[in-house]
Design a protein around this motif. Structure first.
Motif, PDB file in Angstrom:
ATOM      1  N   LEU A 140     -66.588  36.382  26.882  1.00  0.00           N
ATOM      2  CA  LEU A 140     -66.658  36.080  25.450  1.00  0.00           C
ATOM      3  C   LEU A 140     -65.495  36.731  24.707  1.00  0.00           C
ATOM      4  N   LEU A 141     -65.222  37.988  25.025  1.00  0.00           N
ATOM      5  CA  LEU A 141     -64.119  38.692  24.373  1.00  0.00           C
ATOM      6  C   LEU A 141     -62.781  38.030  24.684  1.00  0.00           C
ATOM      7  N   ALA A 142     -62.560  37.695  25.949  1.00  0.00           N
ATOM      8  CA  ALA A 142     -61.311  37.043  26.339  1.00  0.00           C
ATOM      9  C   ALA A 142     -61.160  35.695  25.637  1.00  0.00           C
ATOM     10  N   ASP A 143     -62.276  34.999  25.458  1.00  0.00           N
ATOM     11  CA  ASP A 143     -62.239  33.676  24.818  1.00  0.00           C
ATOM     12  C   ASP A 143     -61.859  33.728  23.344  1.00  0.00           C
ATOM     13  N   LEU A 144     -61.925  34.899  22.724  1.00  0.00           N
ATOM     14  CA  LEU A 144     -61.500  35.011  21.324  1.00  0.00           C
ATOM     15  C   LEU A 144     -60.020  34.666  21.158  1.00  0.00           C
ATOM     16  N   GLY A 145     -59.266  34.708  22.253  1.00  0.00           N
ATOM     17  CA  GLY A 145     -57.849  34.363  22.208  1.00  0.00           C
ATOM     18  C   GLY A 145     -57.565  32.910  22.537  1.00  0.00           C
ATOM     19  N   ASN A 146     -58.597  32.128  22.812  1.00  0.00           N
ATOM     20  CA  ASN A 146     -58.399  30.687  23.064  1.00  0.00           C
ATOM     21  C   ASN A 146     -57.946  29.995  21.784  1.00  0.00           C
ATOM     22  N   MET A 147     -57.101  29.007  21.933  1.00  0.00           N
ATOM     23  CA  MET A 147     -56.657  28.214  20.781  1.00  0.00           C
ATOM     24  C   MET A 147     -57.858  27.596  20.059  1.00  0.00           C
ATOM     25  N   GLN A 148     -58.869  27.174  20.817  1.00  0.00           N
ATOM     26  CA  GLN A 148     -60.026  26.510  20.225  1.00  0.00           C
ATOM     27  C   GLN A 148     -60.846  27.456  19.355  1.00  0.00           C
ATOM     28  N   VAL A 149     -60.694  28.749  19.538  1.00  0.00           N
ATOM     29  CA  VAL A 149     -61.432  29.734  18.746  1.00  0.00           C
ATOM     30  C   VAL A 149     -60.544  30.296  17.637  1.00  0.00           C
ATOM     31  N   ALA A 150     -59.360  30.757  17.974  1.00  0.00           N
ATOM     32  CA  ALA A 150     -58.505  31.461  17.019  1.00  0.00           C
ATOM     33  C   ALA A 150     -57.846  30.542  15.991  1.00  0.00           C
ATOM     34  N   VAL A 151     -57.406  29.384  16.419  1.00  0.00           N
ATOM     35  CA  VAL A 151     -56.686  28.498  15.497  1.00  0.00           C
ATOM     36  C   VAL A 151     -57.579  27.966  14.375  1.00  0.00           C
ATOM     37  N   PRO A 152     -58.844  27.600  14.629  1.00  0.00           N
ATOM     38  CA  PRO A 152     -59.683  27.198  13.495  1.00  0.00           C
ATOM     39  C   PRO A 152     -59.888  28.316  12.458  1.00  0.00           C
ATOM     40  N   VAL A 153     -59.913  29.561  12.900  1.00  0.00           N
ATOM     41  CA  VAL A 153     -60.003  30.681  11.953  1.00  0.00           C
ATOM     42  C   VAL A 153     -58.770  30.683  11.066  1.00  0.00           C
ATOM     43  N   LEU A 154     -57.600  30.551  11.687  1.00  0.00           N
ATOM     44  CA  LEU A 154     -56.366  30.487  10.917  1.00  0.00           C
ATOM     45  C   LEU A 154     -56.350  29.253  10.013  1.00  0.00           C
ATOM     46  N   ALA A 155     -56.828  28.122  10.507  1.00  0.00           N
ATOM     47  CA  ALA A 155     -56.841  26.894   9.705  1.00  0.00           C
ATOM     48  C   ALA A 155     -57.667  27.075   8.433  1.00  0.00           C
ATOM     49  N   CYS A 156     -58.788  27.758   8.538  1.00  0.00           N
ATOM     50  CA  CYS A 156     -59.620  28.023   7.346  1.00  0.00           C
ATOM     51  C   CYS A 156     -58.858  28.888   6.343  1.00  0.00           C
ATOM     52  N   ALA A 157     -58.169  29.914   6.837  1.00  0.00           N
ATOM     53  CA  ALA A 157     -57.388  30.782   5.954  1.00  0.00           C
ATOM     54  C   ALA A 157     -56.218  30.022   5.333  1.00  0.00           C
ATOM     55  N   VAL A 158     -55.596  29.146   6.105  1.00  0.00           N
ATOM     56  CA  VAL A 158     -54.503  28.312   5.570  1.00  0.00           C
ATOM     57  C   VAL A 158     -55.036  27.425   4.451  1.00  0.00           C
ATOM     58  N   LEU A 159     -56.203  26.840   4.654  1.00  0.00           N
ATOM     59  CA  LEU A 159     -56.809  25.988   3.637  1.00  0.00           C
ATOM     60  C   LEU A 159     -57.094  26.774   2.359  1.00  0.00           C
ATOM     61  N   VAL A 160     -57.647  27.975   2.499  1.00  0.00           N
ATOM     62  CA  VAL A 160     -57.905  28.819   1.327  1.00  0.00           C
ATOM     63  C   VAL A 160     -56.601  29.117   0.591  1.00  0.00           C
ATOM     64  N   ALA A 161     -55.582  29.523   1.323  1.00  0.00           N
ATOM     65  CA  ALA A 161     -54.291  29.831   0.700  1.00  0.00           C
ATOM     66  C   ALA A 161     -53.711  28.593   0.014  1.00  0.00           C
ATOM     67  N   TRP A 162     -53.798  27.458   0.675  1.00  0.00           N
ATOM     68  CA  TRP A 162     -53.266  26.217   0.116  1.00  0.00           C
ATOM     69  C   TRP A 162     -53.979  25.865  -1.194  1.00  0.00           C
ATOM     70  N   LEU A 163     -55.310  25.953  -1.183  1.00  0.00           N
ATOM     71  CA  LEU A 163     -56.095  25.614  -2.375  1.00  0.00           C
ATOM     72  C   LEU A 163     -55.896  26.617  -3.506  1.00  0.00           C
ATOM     73  N   ARG A 164     -55.483  27.819  -3.156  1.00  0.00           N
ATOM     74  CA  ARG A 164     -55.207  28.847  -4.168  1.00  0.00           C
ATOM     75  C   ARG A 164     -53.727  28.842  -4.555  1.00  0.00           C
ATOM     76  N   HIS A 165     -53.045  27.785  -4.203  1.00  0.00           N
ATOM     77  CA  HIS A 165     -51.629  27.563  -4.549  1.00  0.00           C
ATOM     78  C   HIS A 165     -50.684  28.589  -3.939  1.00  0.00           C
ATOM     79  N   ASP A 166     -51.066  29.120  -2.788  1.00  0.00           N
ATOM     80  CA  ASP A 166     -50.184  30.016  -2.035  1.00  0.00           C
ATOM     81  C   ASP A 166     -49.632  29.201  -0.866  1.00  0.00           C
ATOM     82  N   ARG A 167     -48.978  28.105  -1.211  1.00  0.00           N
ATOM     83  CA  ARG A 167     -48.573  27.114  -0.205  1.00  0.00           C
ATOM     84  C   ARG A 167     -47.451  27.614   0.688  1.00  0.00           C
ATOM     85  N   ARG A 168     -46.572  28.393   0.133  1.00  0.00           N
ATOM     86  CA  ARG A 168     -45.474  28.933   0.959  1.00  0.00           C
ATOM     87  C   ARG A 168     -46.041  29.783   2.099  1.00  0.00           C
TER      88      ARG A 168
END
Length: 178
Positions: A34-62
């Motif tokens: 489970l710990l090793a799987d935290l580094g899988n693209m399928q786990v880590a990238v969606p976390v980043l995608a959510c943060a990107v969406l928040v930043a984008w919606l808050r006009h922190d697009r750069r």
């Protein structure tokens, strides 16, 4: 320096391999998996995608775009390094284990997410602590499962650190001084 150790069969490899073999297989397999799987693209990238969406919606697009570019740089840098170093894994005859792509993915995804979310939270340290804990958990899981040598993981930290520093510098250069 770590890459040079791997390429030149330097003096750090023997202790690295002894430690890696000593640690491999320790801990309950379901937990270390489970710990090793935290580094899988399928786990880590969606976390980043959510943060990107928040930043984008808050006009922190750069910052959002730079975070996506930092994540895109991970395979662009890791894959050639794996091919160049051709390092064998701890419990396999297969090669291509240096640097740890899972560690690099975890640290860049969780670290970039922390950088994106921090300006929008009252307790900015929470995002940093979460990113550090998720990356550390991934690193521990990879070594305990025998998926990577410790130096593979440390190289992933170093590569990720460079990408996160570049991300932070890029996002700060467009902001007015405080």
């Amino acid at each position: 320096m770590i890459t040079w150790q791997v390429l030149a069969d330097g003096p750090l490899l023997d202790p690295d391999e002894r430690l890696g073999l000593e640690l491999a297989g320790r801990g309950p397999a379901p937990l270390t998996d489970l710990l090793a799987d935290l580094g899988n693209m399928q786990v880590a990238v969606p976390v980043l995608a959510c943060a990107v969406l928040v930043a984008w919606l808050r006009h922190d697009r750069r910052a959002a775009v730079y975070a996506v570019l930092a994540m895109a740089a991970v395979p662009a840098l890791v894959v050639p390094l794996k091919l160049w170093t051709d390092r064998q894994g701890p419990l396999t005859e297969a090669t291509g284990y240096f640097p740890s792509g899972h560690t690099t993915t975890a640290m860049v995804a969780y670290g970039a997410a922390a950088l994106l979310l921090a300006p929008h939270l009252r307790r900015t340290w929470v995002t940093l602590v979460a990113a550090v804990l998720l990356t550390a958990a991934t690193s521990v899981g990879l070594v305990l499962r025998g998926y990577h040598w410790p130096l593979d993981v440390v190289a992933g930290w170093c590569l990720s650190g460079v990408l996160l520093v570049a991300l932070r510098a890029g996002t700060r250069s467009g902001q007015p001084p405080k």
